[in-house]
Design an enzyme around this catalytic site. Sequence first.
Site, mmCIF file in Angstrom:
data_model
loop_
_atom_site.group_PDB
_atom_site.id
_atom_site.type_symbol
_atom_site.label_atom_id
_atom_site.label_comp_id
_atom_site.label_asym_id
_atom_site.label_seq_id
_atom_site.Cartn_x
_atom_site.Cartn_y
_atom_site.Cartn_z
ATOM 1 N N ASP A 110 -2.343 -1.565 -3.980
ATOM 2 C CA ASP A 110 -2.472 -0.073 -5.000
ATOM 3 C C ASP A 110 -1.365 0.016 -5.717
ATOM 4 O O ASP A 110 -1.526 1.064 -6.421
ATOM 5 C CB ASP A 110 -3.169 0.757 -3.910
ATOM 6 N N ILE A 125 0.854 -1.303 0.151
ATOM 7 C CA ILE A 125 -0.018 -0.066 -0.126
ATOM 8 C C ILE A 125 0.949 1.290 -0.050
ATOM 9 O O ILE A 125 1.853 1.350 0.997
ATOM 10 C CB ILE A 125 -0.719 -0.018 1.201
ATOM 11 N N HIS A 126 0.697 2.290 -1.075
ATOM 12 C CA HIS A 126 1.682 3.461 -0.784
ATOM 13 C C HIS A 126 0.800 4.480 -1.556
ATOM 14 O O HIS A 126 1.432 5.590 -1.565
ATOM 15 C CB HIS A 126 2.778 3.106 -1.524
ATOM 16 N N ARG A 127 -0.298 4.250 -2.433
ATOM 17 C CA ARG A 127 -0.724 5.460 -3.262
ATOM 18 C C ARG A 127 -1.294 6.349 -2.248
ATOM 19 O O ARG A 127 -1.825 6.355 -1.125
ATOM 20 C CB ARG A 127 -2.099 5.236 -3.745
#
Length: 378
Positions: free
Chosen positions: A299, A215-217
């Site tokens: 993501d 997850i990093h968006r």
Amino acid sequence: MKIITIIGARPQIIKAAAISRAIRNNHADKIQEVIVHTGQHYDENMSKVFFEELQIPRPDYNLAVGSGSHGKQTAKMLDGIEEIIMKEKPQALLVYGDTNSTVAGGLAASKLHIPLVHIEAGLRSYNKAMPEEINRITCDHMSTLLFSPTSQGSENLAKEGFDLNNSAPYSIDNPKVYHCGDIMFDNSKHFSEISDVQSTLIKDLGLGNFILSTIHRNNNTDDPVRLNSIFKALLDIAQQNQQTIVLPLHPRTKKMMEVNLEKDLMEKVENSNLIKVIPPVSFLDVIALEKNASMVVTDSGGVQKEAFFFEKPCLILRSETEWVEIVENGNAIVVDADYDKIMSGHKELLSRSDLSYPPLYGDGKAAEFICNEILNHI
Ligand code: UD1
Ligand code: UDP
């Protein structure tokens, strides 16, 4: 021919391995690559680790711009890249993907009338709130050679007025669009066996049946509602199925979890023996995770595609994706950051037992094709 390659963020450093390898193996006598690292990513496990294990030449320049607002970060890069172009006088400048490093390279080159080569051209999410979408569109329209990994990418460009049947000589006003396959498919194929031999992560972590999640968006990490929904769903999937979830955590997410995750949820994540939060891992280790996971929940643009390369079903934690083929083919489901959609998407993927993984991303020789076309048309 002298080419300047711009890299900066983790996925671009990894992508650069494919082109650098093709140059080293087949074109060393014809192409001189000058590598400029903007310094957008700088932690050891977001940058340095990849140069060593993927045999990417050390950057000739590092602008060390670091983190900052989009404007400040991009402006510092633009300033630095312009100076290097004026000194090095390259025949072309090559950029990857859709980050701030990409658009800075594109602007610097096009203003100085240096032909721009864009690898991973034509991808669109059709969501301009996404910073990457602005970077992609502007960069494509500043390019002379556009290499699209998918047929969808070429179609997107045609819709924006690119002529897919034009003839050489190519220029910024008469650009050439190629559908050539994905250099990350080249890389995944190339490094898969090397990962089997060298990565010990699965054993080190004692992993059996597990889900890989990344997850990093920014719209997930920076929005408390979205971030809490994602982590609630991950915890429930882990508990209900008694399944481990491995989360190599991007530094942005690590920081924003502390700000945005509800206290009790944070404690549950920290105390869960099923959620394994680990620092970002190397590419050989992430391949090992992708190959051994039962499912991927992400993501990330790159990770959702690599799930497909390694034949794993995937939940996409976004409201849309540029990689529409894997959704249309049933390998991935777009679940946004919506608790109910994530839970039902997980069940749905478990029930899809007849998934196929056709060759949607080329034959693993995209980098070679790109080098040849650069030599033919720059
Ligand atoms: C960037 C790209 C994104 C890409 C991602 C790959 C843009 C607009 N975004 O997002 O498209 O998917 O890289 O990972 O270019 N940080 C560190 N150490 C690092 C790097 C970042 O701590 O080495 C932290 C900093 O707090 C920084 C934050 O992560 O402010 C975000 O970094 P940044 O490069 O601005 O954007 P990413 O979210 O990484
Ligand atoms: N990746 C990695 N280590 C990790 C997580 C991801 O090497 O801990 C790799 C991943 O395999 C893919 C690339 O980084 O090749 C994707 O980068 P990221 O998810 O940061 O960005 P995006 O693809 O969304 O732009």
